[in-house]
Design a protein around this motif. Structure first.
Motif, PDB file in Angstrom:
ATOM      1  N   LEU A   1      30.889  37.748  -7.277  1.00 33.76           N
ATOM      2  CA  LEU A   1      30.340  37.245  -8.533  1.00 33.76           C
ATOM      3  C   LEU A   1      31.451  37.183  -9.573  1.00 33.76           C
ATOM      4  O   LEU A   1      32.336  38.055  -9.607  1.00 33.76           O
ATOM      5  N   ARG A   2      31.422  36.165 -10.377  1.00 33.54           N
ATOM      6  CA  ARG A   2      32.441  36.030 -11.425  1.00 33.54           C
ATOM      7  C   ARG A   2      32.399  37.217 -12.370  1.00 33.54           C
ATOM      8  O   ARG A   2      31.316  37.678 -12.788  1.00 33.54           O
ATOM      9  N   SER A   3      33.588  37.701 -12.717  1.00 36.58           N
ATOM     10  CA  SER A   3      33.676  38.819 -13.647  1.00 36.58           C
ATOM     11  C   SER A   3      33.027  38.459 -14.978  1.00 36.58           C
ATOM     12  O   SER A   3      33.246  37.378 -15.523  1.00 36.58           O
ATOM     13  N   GLY A   4      32.218  39.362 -15.476  1.00 34.77           N
ATOM     14  CA  GLY A   4      31.536  39.123 -16.737  1.00 34.77           C
ATOM     15  C   GLY A   4      30.126  38.609 -16.576  1.00 34.77           C
ATOM     16  O   GLY A   4      29.342  38.618 -17.530  1.00 34.77           O
ATOM     17  N   LEU A   5      29.771  38.149 -15.359  1.00 37.40           N
ATOM     18  CA  LEU A   5      28.413  37.660 -15.132  1.00 37.40           C
ATOM     19  C   LEU A   5      27.471  38.758 -14.672  1.00 37.40           C
ATOM     20  O   LEU A   5      26.254  38.571 -14.672  1.00 37.40           O
ATOM     21  N   GLU A   6      28.059  39.887 -14.226  1.00 36.98           N
ATOM     22  CA  GLU A   6      27.205  41.009 -13.841  1.00 36.98           C
ATOM     23  C   GLU A   6      26.479  41.487 -15.094  1.00 36.98           C
ATOM     24  O   GLU A   6      27.106  41.859 -16.089  1.00 36.98           O
ATOM     25  N   ARG A   7      25.206  41.503 -15.058  1.00 37.77           N
ATOM     26  CA  ARG A   7      24.477  41.966 -16.239  1.00 37.77           C
ATOM     27  C   ARG A   7      23.042  42.265 -15.871  1.00 37.77           C
ATOM     28  O   ARG A   7      22.529  41.798 -14.841  1.00 37.77           O
ATOM     29  N   THR A   8      22.420  43.021 -16.726  1.00 39.06           N
ATOM     30  CA  THR A   8      21.012  43.345 -16.580  1.00 39.06           C
ATOM     31  C   THR A   8      20.272  42.829 -17.801  1.00 39.06           C
ATOM     32  O   THR A   8      20.612  43.191 -18.940  1.00 39.06           O
TER      33      THR A   8
ATOM     34  N   GLN B   1      35.020  29.101  -7.418  1.00 38.74           N
ATOM     35  CA  GLN B   1      35.998  28.020  -7.516  1.00 38.74           C
ATOM     36  C   GLN B   1      37.189  28.258  -6.599  1.00 38.74           C
ATOM     37  O   GLN B   1      37.706  27.324  -5.984  1.00 38.74           O
ATOM     38  N   ARG B   2      37.627  29.516  -6.480  1.00 37.50           N
ATOM     39  CA  ARG B   2      38.721  29.820  -5.551  1.00 37.50           C
ATOM     40  C   ARG B   2      38.290  29.553  -4.112  1.00 37.50           C
ATOM     41  O   ARG B   2      39.062  29.021  -3.307  1.00 37.50           O
TER      42      ARG B   2
ATOM     43  N   VAL C   1      35.882  20.327  -6.886  1.00 36.84           N
ATOM     44  CA  VAL C   1      36.996  20.745  -6.025  1.00 36.84           C
ATOM     45  C   VAL C   1      36.651  20.491  -4.561  1.00 36.84           C
ATOM     46  O   VAL C   1      37.443  19.924  -3.798  1.00 36.84           O
ATOM     47  N   LEU C   2      35.454  20.904  -4.145  1.00 34.57           N
ATOM     48  CA  LEU C   2      35.021  20.664  -2.762  1.00 34.57           C
ATOM     49  C   LEU C   2      34.977  19.172  -2.457  1.00 34.57           C
ATOM     50  O   LEU C   2      35.400  18.726  -1.384  1.00 34.57           O
ATOM     51  N   ALA C   3      34.449  18.387  -3.402  1.00 36.76           N
ATOM     52  CA  ALA C   3      34.344  16.948  -3.184  1.00 36.76           C
ATOM     53  C   ALA C   3      35.725  16.320  -2.995  1.00 36.76           C
ATOM     54  O   ALA C   3      35.917  15.470  -2.113  1.00 36.76           O
ATOM     55  N   LEU C   4      36.691  16.726  -3.813  1.00 37.26           N
ATOM     56  CA  LEU C   4      38.044  16.183  -3.650  1.00 37.26           C
ATOM     57  C   LEU C   4      38.599  16.519  -2.269  1.00 37.26           C
ATOM     58  O   LEU C   4      39.186  15.666  -1.594  1.00 37.26           O
TER      59      LEU C   4
ATOM     60  N   ALA D   1      43.034  26.565 -14.307  1.00 37.64           N
ATOM     61  CA  ALA D   1      43.617  26.904 -13.004  1.00 37.64           C
ATOM     62  C   ALA D   1      43.976  28.376 -12.893  1.00 37.64           C
ATOM     63  O   ALA D   1      43.887  28.971 -11.817  1.00 37.64           O
ATOM     64  N   GLY D   2      44.362  29.003 -13.986  1.00 37.46           N
ATOM     65  CA  GLY D   2      44.750  30.402 -13.930  1.00 37.46           C
ATOM     66  C   GLY D   2      43.594  31.362 -14.001  1.00 37.46           C
ATOM     67  O   GLY D   2      43.792  32.575 -13.912  1.00 37.46           O
ATOM     68  N   SER D   3      42.390  30.848 -14.188  1.00 36.15           N
ATOM     69  CA  SER D   3      41.225  31.734 -14.334  1.00 36.15           C
ATOM     70  C   SER D   3      40.037  31.235 -13.515  1.00 36.15           C
ATOM     71  O   SER D   3      38.899  31.300 -13.960  1.00 36.15           O
TER      72      SER D   3
END
Length: 895
Positions: free
Chosen positions: A521-528, A281-282, A312-315, A274-276
């Motif tokens: 984009l989620r932090s850390g997923l940016e990549r080449t 997801q947010r 989350v959307l389904a709920l 929940a904290g990350s």
């Protein structure tokens, strides 16, 4: 001596279910009682499913009390056709001689067809008049026909209209007794006339009513819950004293009562993260939820948390719109198994405290899933029920019932059968229609299956369900088609055109305007991910060996099993680096062991004590089904969306590995394939990858993939709010290959590409013709076939065989551990190309005595040891022997 029906019982003297009650004595359950049993089940079911009840109130424009009288009445009519001489003659001892006279020879017509004749036929007589006056006095004849078809077709398919004179001869003198039973139903249930709900509403109602009839008849026909009862009570007395209490118990025991959605939010659904939460997801936790059915298409990178976002959307959809649960549809059995395992930990949090929701697995080999198999057999008493999946015994005994569970995971094929002329499709459709359908890896389907998916979404919208589509590489053309299919189901014009090219992107389709939301984009997923091309297979393998020698974990993907086996052999001969092989041509027991080892070494939850260094040689099996992480991937050329998926297996869980544990400087994908030019010939790939064109048959897609990657030299995963034309972005790469305005192919390739495009259009046309149509209603239009004959996939070119070995004089399954004989035989199965063989080893018929009746045509291959851990066997093809080899390290081979 056998006893006959009670002589003076009037219409209670007609039997619906026969049963031995003593040696040489046959008893029976009266038709009138059975009709009331099933009507009482319908009443209890709707009371146990308030969301479905509310949906019927909206559809039929009736209040709750009227629905609870009218729907049970309609469903109670389902077996009126058993009031017929031809049906009563099926059990000689129960022939109602006092009512029908002497027993003779009667034309044998299915009792469902006679039910349809009673309720709709021109000479159905008093019954048709009674029913139409009671519930459909103002409905058009065509609408009455659709409702009657749904009632009479409760054995899994709609019935044709039998000629009236045939039905009259089959009924004999039973007509007045059917009318008497109908009058009883009207008197007891007091149905309300149905208002005019419009042509579209009538069609939708027929599909819903059909599924309810099937479900209620299945429950109401269970002799354990509704045992034979002598005709000693009036029908009103039987309904109140016997049928209603039994129905409430049976519905409760079936495990299909609705469980209230949890009142909490996303943080309580996933407290551990929940904290990350990721941006996706947010957004799922905070976005506006439309009223009524909706489709949400989510396009985001691998690792963005799409599964959790979908839950989350389904709920929130369950909370806002009353959906009763979720079904996850996945491209393969392996991905379905993996999703089932993920759902076990979280699905209970979707529902309120004190509820006992079922979690079901739906695919053809679910008996091989160790957890679900134990639950199904009631042999999992050591599990922690708060941290594992439960499933009622009634739901678990048939994969068609899996859609009635509150939460399900299965293959997309099982869901697609709900919109194809498959036996009992309406039961599947009923189970899906009050849920949120989640389709994962939506890009993984060919033209035929994509058209089927569009048909599924149209039905889902029309019947009041919602859907969520997940993908990392969805072409905009497919997004447009999926959205417009859902709009068609909502009764809107299917003319929407995407306006945004952003990535990540969420598209929401409802009765209001289509909304497109650009996401972060989620932090850390940016990549080449650097992309290099190896001109031949040897060059690619040199790259793999060099990286592995430096301590890297390397994935090598070949496009065919035979190439994967040969590559593993070549790598083992060239180096001492550990090489493992994983493909689909292993016996299931060996495949499960290899998969466990691969996950332990390179999986997200891999064991820290397992060495990562080494090479995994695999086929497409690792594209979607396994969450794996490597330092380098070497792959045969494949369509761009699949290459992006394969690239997603490189540096996938980097946060779990410190910099010191990264033996290569950055994520890299090596593609085996030639350099392309604008003057390439149509056989441009044959010299490098001669078998690839048999797997991926669109040369233009392969050529455009190679051109795009050779121009970009990398795959860039990043947020792209405005849909820029950066040719290396994953969004642009996909559009450059699949877009409606993609650049042309070389002239020599264009003709073959045009043929491939034509085949794809033809496959879509075949899919369209195969699909049921919402506006056709549940009628006998189209070709209804047995479920095993209905194709959810066009190009199914594999078949299952079973492997055996000798133990003394006995022939036993290849798998010698793991449950009873039937499970061991199932774990000894392996899939092979359909053209390789058509029969097994001659002379092994005795070994089949433990097999089920639907397994009799599976070829059995007897393996004999030849030393060094290898086995040989003989199969047959067109009457000629076919040699094969097998071992648990290399799998099945054809020398």
């Amino acid at each position: 001596m056998p006893i006959s029906a009670v002589a003076d019982a009037g219409h209670l003297g007609f039997w619906a279910k026969s049963a031995p009650i003593e040696p040489d004595v046959v008893g029976y359950h009266p038709i009138a009682y059975h009709l009331l049993d099933v009507a009482a089940v319908a009443e209890a079911l709707l009371q146990a499913q308030p969301n479905r009840l509310r949906g019927l109130e909206r559809l039929l424009r009736l209040d709750r009390a009227s629905i609870l009288r009218t729907i049970p009445f309609l469903i109670g009519l389902h077996d009126l056709g058993k009031f017929s001489a031809c049906f009563q003659a099926k059990v000689e001892a129960l022939w109602p001689e006092a009512q029908l006279g002497a027993r003779g020879d009667f034309l044998d017509i299915a009792h469902g067809a006679i039910t349809k004749h009673y309720l709709y036929g021109d000479d159905g007589g008093a019954v048709a008049t009674l029913v139409q006056d009671a519930v459909m006095p103002r409905w058009l004849s065509s609408a009455v026909h659709d409702v009657v078809s749904a009632i009479a077709g409760h054995h899994g398919r709609p019935l044709t209209d039998e000629a009236g004179d045939f039905c009259i001869r089959a009924i004999g003198a039973a007509g007045p007794y059917a009318a008497a039973a109908t009058k009883d139903l009207i008197s007891i249930l007091d149905p309300t006339p149905l208002p005019d709900i419009g042509e579209r509403g009538e069609k939708v109602f027929s599909w819903t009513l059909s599924g309810l009839c099937v479900l209620c008849d299945w429950i109401g026909s269970n002799a354990s819950d509704f045992p034979p009862h002598a005709p000693t009570l009036s029908t009103a007395g039987y309904f109140e004293q016997i049928a209603r209490p039994a129905a409430r118990r049976a519905v409760s025991a079936a495990g299909i009562a609705e469980a209230a959605a949890a009142a909490h939010g996303a943080a309580d659904l996933f407290p551990e993260i929940a904290g990350s939460f990721s941006p996706l997801q947010r957004w799922a936790a905070e976005c506006e939820i439309p009223d009524g059915p909706s489709l949400t298409i989510v396009e985001d990178a691998t690792g963005s948390g799409k599964t959790e976002a979908a839950l989350v959307l389904a709920l929130r959809l369950m909370q806002r719109n009353g959906h009763a649960g979720i079904y996850f549809a996945l491209p393969t059995m392996a991905t379905a198994n993996a999703m089932y395992a993920r759902l076990e930990a979280a699905y209970r949090r979707l529902f309120g405290p004190g509820s006992t929701p079922s979690l079901a697995l739906a695919h053809g080999r679910r008996d091989l899933h160790p957890r679900f198999s134990r639950i199904r057999l009631g042999d999992d008493g050591d599990r922690d029920p708060s941290a594992s999946g439960d499933c009622s015994a009634w739901i678990a005994d048939d994969r068609r019932k899996a859609f009635l569970a509150q939460v399900g995971a299965g293959t997309i094929d099982q869901a697609l059968l709900s919109v194809l002329p498959s036996r009992h499709q309406s039961l599947r459709l009923l189970g899906l229609s009050d849920k949120v359908l989640v389709v994962d890896e939506a890009h993984a389907y060919d033209a035929y299956m994509s058209k089927e998916l569009e048909g599924l979404l149209e039905f889902q919208a029309a019947l009041g369900g919602s859907a969520i589509i997940l993908s990392a590489t969805l072409p905009s053309l497919m997004r447009k088609r999926l959205a417009n299919a859902f709009r068609a189901g909502l009764g809107l014009k299917p003319n929407w055109v995407p306006a945004r090219k952003a990535f990540p992107l969420a598209t929401v389709v409802s009765t209001g305007a289509v909304q497109e939301h650009a996401l972060e984009l989620r932090s850390g997923l940016e990549r080449t991910i650097d992309v290099d091309f190896a001109p031949d297979v040897s060059g690619g393998l040199r790259e793999a060996l060099s990286a592995a020698a430096a301590g890297a974990a390397v994935l090598v993907i070949r496009n065919t099993v035979d190439e994967a086996i040969a590559t593993a052999d070549e790598l083992r001969a060239a180096s001492t680096v550990p090489v493992r092989l994983f493909h689909a041509r292993f016996a299931m027991t060996d495949r499960q062991g290899i998969e466990a080892d691969v996950l332990a070494r390179w999986g997200k939850e891999g064991r820290s004590d397992m060495p990562r260094n080494g090479i995994l040689v695999a086929t497409q099996i690792v594209e979607q089904s396994l969450d794996l992480d490597f330092d380098l991937a070497v792959t045969d050329l494949a369509p761009i969306d699949l290459l992006i998926q394969r690239a997603g297996r490189v540096w996938r869980h980097l946060a779990r590995r410190p910099a010191a544990a990264r033996p290569v400087p950055g994520p890299r994908l090596v593609v085996i394939g030639p350099q392309v030019t604008d003057t390439d010939r149509d056989d441009w790939l044959a010299g490098t990858l001669p078998k690839t064109s048999f797997i991926y048959r669109h040369p233009g897609i392969l050529w455009r993939t190679a051109r795009a990657l050779q121009a970009s030299r990398c795959i860039v995963v990043r947020a792209d709010e405005d849909g820029s034309n950066d040719p290396s972005s994953s969004r642009r790469l996909v559009e450059n290959v699949y877009g409606e305005t993609e650049p042309p192919n070389p002239i020599a390739i264009d003709a073959a590409s045009t043929r491939a495009d034509g085949k794809a259009q033809g496959d879509r046309s075949i899919g369209s013709q195969a699909l049921l149509k919402v506006d056709d209603a549940y009628t006998d239009r189209g070709a209804w076939r047995n479920e095993v004959d209905v194709a959810t996939r066009l190009d199914v070119n594999s078949r299952t065989i079973r492997l055996a070995r000798r133990r003394g004089s006995a022939i036993v399954p290849w798998c010698e551990e793991g449950g009873g004989p039937r499970l061991r035989w199932s774990l000894s199965e392996v899939s092979v190309a359909a053209g390789r063989l058509d029969a097994g080893t001659p002379g092994c018929e005795d070994a089949r005595k433990e097999w089920g009746r639907y397994e009799s045509d599976i070829p059995l291959v007897l393996l004999e040891p030849i030393g060094d851990g290898s086995f040989t066997g003989i199969a047959m093809k067109d009457g000629k022997p076919v040699d094969l080899l097998y071992d648990p390290v290399r799998g099945l081979r054809f020398p």
